[in-house]
Design a protein around this motif. Structure first.
Motif, PDB file in Angstrom:
ATOM      1  N   VAL A 189       0.869  -1.173   0.000  1.00  0.00           N
ATOM      2  CA  VAL A 189       0.000   0.000   0.000  1.00  0.00           C
ATOM      3  C   VAL A 189       0.909   1.227   0.000  1.00  0.00           C
ATOM      4  O   VAL A 189       1.526   1.569   1.016  1.00  0.00           O
ATOM      5  N   ILE A 190       1.036   1.869  -1.135  1.00  0.00           N
ATOM      6  CA  ILE A 190       1.945   2.995  -1.314  1.00  0.00           C
ATOM      7  C   ILE A 190       1.275   4.069  -2.157  1.00  0.00           C
ATOM      8  O   ILE A 190       0.240   3.826  -2.794  1.00  0.00           O
ATOM      9  N   ALA A 191       1.883   5.250  -2.150  1.00  0.00           N
ATOM     10  CA  ALA A 191       1.338   6.376  -2.907  1.00  0.00           C
ATOM     11  C   ALA A 191       1.993   6.457  -4.278  1.00  0.00           C
ATOM     12  O   ALA A 191       3.161   6.097  -4.446  1.00  0.00           O
ATOM     13  N   GLU A 192       1.236   6.931  -5.235  1.00  0.00           N
ATOM     14  CA  GLU A 192       1.803   7.215  -6.554  1.00  0.00           C
ATOM     15  C   GLU A 192       2.708   8.432  -6.442  1.00  0.00           C
ATOM     16  O   GLU A 192       2.439   9.354  -5.680  1.00  0.00           O
ATOM     17  N   ASN A 193       3.819   8.436  -7.184  1.00  0.00           N
ATOM     18  CA  ASN A 193       4.693   9.606  -7.153  1.00  0.00           C
ATOM     19  C   ASN A 193       5.031  10.071  -8.565  1.00  0.00           C
ATOM     20  O   ASN A 193       4.725   9.389  -9.551  1.00  0.00           O
ATOM     21  N   ARG A 194       5.650  11.233  -8.623  1.00  0.00           N
ATOM     22  CA  ARG A 194       6.025  11.803  -9.913  1.00  0.00           C
ATOM     23  C   ARG A 194       7.359  12.509  -9.741  1.00  0.00           C
ATOM     24  O   ARG A 194       7.716  12.937  -8.648  1.00  0.00           O
ATOM     25  N   LEU A 206      -0.436  -1.335  -4.781  1.00  0.00           N
ATOM     26  CA  LEU A 206       0.255  -1.455  -6.055  1.00  0.00           C
ATOM     27  C   LEU A 206       1.143  -2.690  -6.034  1.00  0.00           C
ATOM     28  O   LEU A 206       1.566  -3.155  -4.968  1.00  0.00           O
ATOM     29  N   SER A 207       1.410  -3.217  -7.223  1.00  0.00           N
ATOM     30  CA  SER A 207       2.348  -4.334  -7.355  1.00  0.00           C
ATOM     31  C   SER A 207       3.765  -3.781  -7.394  1.00  0.00           C
ATOM     32  O   SER A 207       4.043  -2.807  -8.093  1.00  0.00           O
ATOM     33  N   VAL A 208       4.650  -4.389  -6.632  1.00  0.00           N
ATOM     34  CA  VAL A 208       6.032  -3.930  -6.522  1.00  0.00           C
ATOM     35  C   VAL A 208       6.937  -4.879  -7.299  1.00  0.00           C
ATOM     36  O   VAL A 208       6.939  -6.094  -7.063  1.00  0.00           O
ATOM     37  N   ILE A 209       7.712  -4.288  -8.230  1.00  0.00           N
ATOM     38  CA  ILE A 209       8.582  -5.061  -9.116  1.00  0.00           C
ATOM     39  C   ILE A 209      10.004  -4.542  -8.989  1.00  0.00           C
ATOM     40  O   ILE A 209      10.221  -3.325  -8.970  1.00  0.00           O
ATOM     41  N   PRO A 210      11.007  -5.424  -8.928  1.00  0.00           N
ATOM     42  CA  PRO A 210      12.406  -4.957  -8.906  1.00  0.00           C
ATOM     43  C   PRO A 210      12.737  -4.221 -10.197  1.00  0.00           C
ATOM     44  O   PRO A 210      12.313  -4.629 -11.288  1.00  0.00           O
ATOM     45  N   ARG A 211      13.506  -3.159 -10.095  1.00  0.00           N
ATOM     46  CA  ARG A 211      13.887  -2.405 -11.283  1.00  0.00           C
ATOM     47  C   ARG A 211      14.800  -3.214 -12.196  1.00  0.00           C
ATOM     48  O   ARG A 211      14.887  -2.946 -13.402  1.00  0.00           O
ATOM     49  N   ASP A 212      15.499  -4.220 -11.630  1.00  0.00           N
ATOM     50  CA  ASP A 212      16.338  -5.076 -12.457  1.00  0.00           C
ATOM     51  C   ASP A 212      15.515  -5.879 -13.459  1.00  0.00           C
ATOM     52  O   ASP A 212      16.062  -6.375 -14.452  1.00  0.00           O
ATOM     53  N   GLY A 253      13.148   3.541  -5.234  1.00  0.00           N
ATOM     54  CA  GLY A 253      14.571   3.212  -5.153  1.00  0.00           C
ATOM     55  C   GLY A 253      14.907   2.095  -6.121  1.00  0.00           C
ATOM     56  O   GLY A 253      14.883   2.266  -7.335  1.00  0.00           O
ATOM     57  N   THR A 254      15.203   0.904  -5.595  1.00  0.00           N
ATOM     58  CA  THR A 254      15.563  -0.249  -6.433  1.00  0.00           C
ATOM     59  C   THR A 254      14.330  -0.988  -6.941  1.00  0.00           C
ATOM     60  O   THR A 254      14.459  -2.018  -7.590  1.00  0.00           O
ATOM     61  N   LYS A 255      13.137  -0.461  -6.636  1.00  0.00           N
ATOM     62  CA  LYS A 255      11.903  -1.109  -7.065  1.00  0.00           C
ATOM     63  C   LYS A 255      10.975  -0.069  -7.684  1.00  0.00           C
ATOM     64  O   LYS A 255      11.207   1.141  -7.582  1.00  0.00           O
ATOM     65  N   VAL A 256       9.929  -0.536  -8.335  1.00  0.00           N
ATOM     66  CA  VAL A 256       8.901   0.349  -8.878  1.00  0.00           C
ATOM     67  C   VAL A 256       7.535  -0.203  -8.498  1.00  0.00           C
ATOM     68  O   VAL A 256       7.364  -1.412  -8.282  1.00  0.00           O
ATOM     69  N   GLY A 257       6.572   0.698  -8.414  1.00  0.00           N
ATOM     70  CA  GLY A 257       5.189   0.301  -8.178  1.00  0.00           C
ATOM     71  C   GLY A 257       4.393   0.432  -9.471  1.00  0.00           C
ATOM     72  O   GLY A 257       4.460   1.457 -10.156  1.00  0.00           O
ATOM     73  N   VAL A 258       3.650  -0.585  -9.831  1.00  0.00           N
ATOM     74  CA  VAL A 258       2.887  -0.602 -11.081  1.00  0.00           C
ATOM     75  C   VAL A 258       1.427  -0.936 -10.759  1.00  0.00           C
ATOM     76  O   VAL A 258       1.116  -1.524  -9.719  1.00  0.00           O
ATOM     77  N   ASP A 259       0.537  -0.550 -11.699  1.00  0.00           N
ATOM     78  CA  ASP A 259      -0.885  -0.795 -11.461  1.00  0.00           C
ATOM     79  C   ASP A 259      -1.536  -1.675 -12.517  1.00  0.00           C
ATOM     80  O   ASP A 259      -2.762  -1.719 -12.624  1.00  0.00           O
ATOM     81  N   ASN A 260      -0.717  -2.410 -13.319  1.00  0.00           N
ATOM     82  CA  ASN A 260      -1.301  -3.328 -14.305  1.00  0.00           C
ATOM     83  C   ASN A 260      -2.040  -4.448 -13.589  1.00  0.00           C
ATOM     84  O   ASN A 260      -1.504  -5.068 -12.655  1.00  0.00           O
ATOM     85  N   PRO A 261      -3.264  -4.759 -13.987  1.00  0.00           N
ATOM     86  CA  PRO A 261      -4.066  -5.739 -13.245  1.00  0.00           C
ATOM     87  C   PRO A 261      -3.533  -7.170 -13.323  1.00  0.00           C
ATOM     88  O   PRO A 261      -3.859  -7.993 -12.463  1.00  0.00           O
ATOM     89  N   TYR A 262      -2.736  -7.484 -14.355  1.00  0.00           N
ATOM     90  CA  TYR A 262      -2.258  -8.873 -14.490  1.00  0.00           C
ATOM     91  C   TYR A 262      -1.041  -9.167 -13.610  1.00  0.00           C
ATOM     92  O   TYR A 262      -0.578 -10.301 -13.566  1.00  0.00           O
ATOM     93  N   PHE A 263      -0.512  -8.168 -12.914  1.00  0.00           N
ATOM     94  CA  PHE A 263       0.573  -8.432 -11.972  1.00  0.00           C
ATOM     95  C   PHE A 263      -0.035  -8.801 -10.620  1.00  0.00           C
ATOM     96  O   PHE A 263      -0.552  -7.957  -9.896  1.00  0.00           O
ATOM     97  N   THR A 264       0.021 -10.051 -10.302  1.00  0.00           N
ATOM     98  CA  THR A 264      -0.556 -10.572  -9.064  1.00  0.00           C
ATOM     99  C   THR A 264       0.556 -11.051  -8.138  1.00  0.00           C
ATOM    100  O   THR A 264       1.645 -11.421  -8.599  1.00  0.00           O
ATOM    101  N   PRO A 265       0.322 -11.052  -6.840  1.00  0.00           N
ATOM    102  CA  PRO A 265       1.356 -11.500  -5.900  1.00  0.00           C
ATOM    103  C   PRO A 265       1.813 -12.924  -6.220  1.00  0.00           C
ATOM    104  O   PRO A 265       1.008 -13.806  -6.502  1.00  0.00           O
ATOM    105  N   GLY A 266       3.136 -13.126  -6.204  1.00  0.00           N
ATOM    106  CA  GLY A 266       3.698 -14.434  -6.489  1.00  0.00           C
ATOM    107  C   GLY A 266       4.081 -14.633  -7.938  1.00  0.00           C
ATOM    108  O   GLY A 266       4.740 -15.632  -8.265  1.00  0.00           O
TER     109      GLY A 266
END
Length: 350
Positions: free
Chosen positions: A37-42, A277-283, A314-327
């Motif tokens: 649970v995070i805020a969108e940023n710009r 939001l779904s959290v994905i490593p920037r790598d 930082g080393t991760k990004v938050g995305v809102d695509n619906p097909y990104f599910t935990p796991g």
């Protein structure tokens, strides 16, 4: 001739493109995504400024003897910046010390006189006036030596302060005097900025203040070096820009040795309330035609998915695509040369 034909055919075959189905399996490392649970940023562009500066001046008037620094020099707390000529002051100090010794001699004599007259007065051989005069002379010498010592201490302080020193670790922003200049008390000699207080001053719309919390950590990028840091929102300026109505945030970050004032920096500040939001490593991110994608693994093959980044962490990004599910596994190593539908072998989880 046959050998030549064979080699030429081999070269042609090797140069032909290989389809994804014919490519050998690629070894990759995957990592499962999760949700927060995070805020969108710009991103907002700001400038590096010194949050703590000092206009270093002299406590006394005098002739500048030597300037030890130049603009841009780094100094440590206690380093000498400017020295004033003390030739006359040194003579005054020496003279004051001689006068103190003279008073000490008078004091010793007055003390002996008081002792003798006190004995004579007890025997009624002398008058009380003589005794009172001797006691007064002794007390006067005591007061004079105390006054002289205070004056000497004042001169010694002036001598010590004739060498103006840095009050903290900093960088010289401006040098306003040189050797031979006569300076008055309080004149600005050098400007000093604290290297430990270099911050980003960044403008944001006034409507975003309700989403910003003092003390919140935000990603910061030093654009000159593409260096990513974690900053902390310290405070905001109490006056908004009269024309744009922007408010300036002050964002601190860990000390960096090679940064200078007025460099640009990118700050990722919150622009909305918090949501999941779904959290994905920037790598895991790969670029294709200017857009972001990630590879996942589906039935032993690489599958590419577009990514809509709404916040940087930082080393991760938050995305809102619906097909990104935990796991859901995403490829974080080996994705540089990966192709859609290419067979993959998962070497392990990062």
């Amino acid at each position: 001739m046959r050998i030549f034909i064979f080699l030429w055919t081999l070269i042609i075959l090797c140069s032909l493109p290989v389809s994804a189905q014919e490519q050998p399996p690629a070894k990759v490392v995957v990592q499962e995504i999760h949700q927060e649970v995070i805020a969108e940023n710009r991103s907002f562009i700001g400038l590096l400024v010194y949050d703590r500066t000092s206009q270093i001046s002299s406590d006394f008037s005098g002739l500048v003897k030597k300037v030890f620094v130049q603009e841009g020099d780094r100094v440590r707390e206690g380093d000498s910046l400017v020295s004033l000529d003390t030739e006359l002051l040194d003579k005054e100090i020496a003279l004051r010390k001689v006068r103190i010794e003279q008073v000490r001699l008078r004091l010793d004599l007055a003390e002996k006189n008081v002792g003798r007259l006190e004995t004579l007065l007890a025997r009624k051989v002398t008058s009380e006036k003589n005794y009172d005069d001797a006691l007064h002379a002794y007390q006067d010498a005591q007061a004079e030596i105390k006054s002289s010592e205070l004056e000497l201490e004042k001169l010694l302080i002036q001598q010590r302060k004739s060498i103006i020193k840095a009050p903290y670790d900093g960088v010289i922003l401006a040098k306003n005097v040189d050797s031979g200049d006569w300076v008055q008390q309080g004149r600005n000699l050098v400007s000093l900025g604290s290297v430990a207080d270099l911050i980003v001053r960044v403008p944001v719309e006034e409507t975003l203040l309700r989403f910003i919390t003092i003390g919140e950590q935000v990603p910061v990028t030093i654009n000159a070096f593409n260096r990513e840091l974690t900053g902390t929102i310290l405070r905001f300026d109490p006056v908004a820009d009269e024309r744009t109505k922007n408010v300036f945030l002050r964002v601190g970050f860990p000390f960096q040795e090679d940064l200078i004032e007025n460099m640009s920096a990118t700050v990722y500040a919150p622009i909305s309330g918090k949501r999941e939001l779904s959290v994905i490593p920037r790598d895991a991110l790969v670029k294709f035609e200017g857009k972001d994608f990630v590879y996942t693994v589906k039935e032993g093959r690489a599958a590419i998915l577009p990514v809509n980044i709404v916040t940087y962490l930082g080393t991760k990004v938050g995305v809102d695509n619906p097909y990104f599910t935990p796991g859901l596994p995403v490829v974080v190593e080996g994705n540089e040369r990966l192709r859609p539908d290419q067979p993959v072998i998962t070497a392990g989880e990062n």
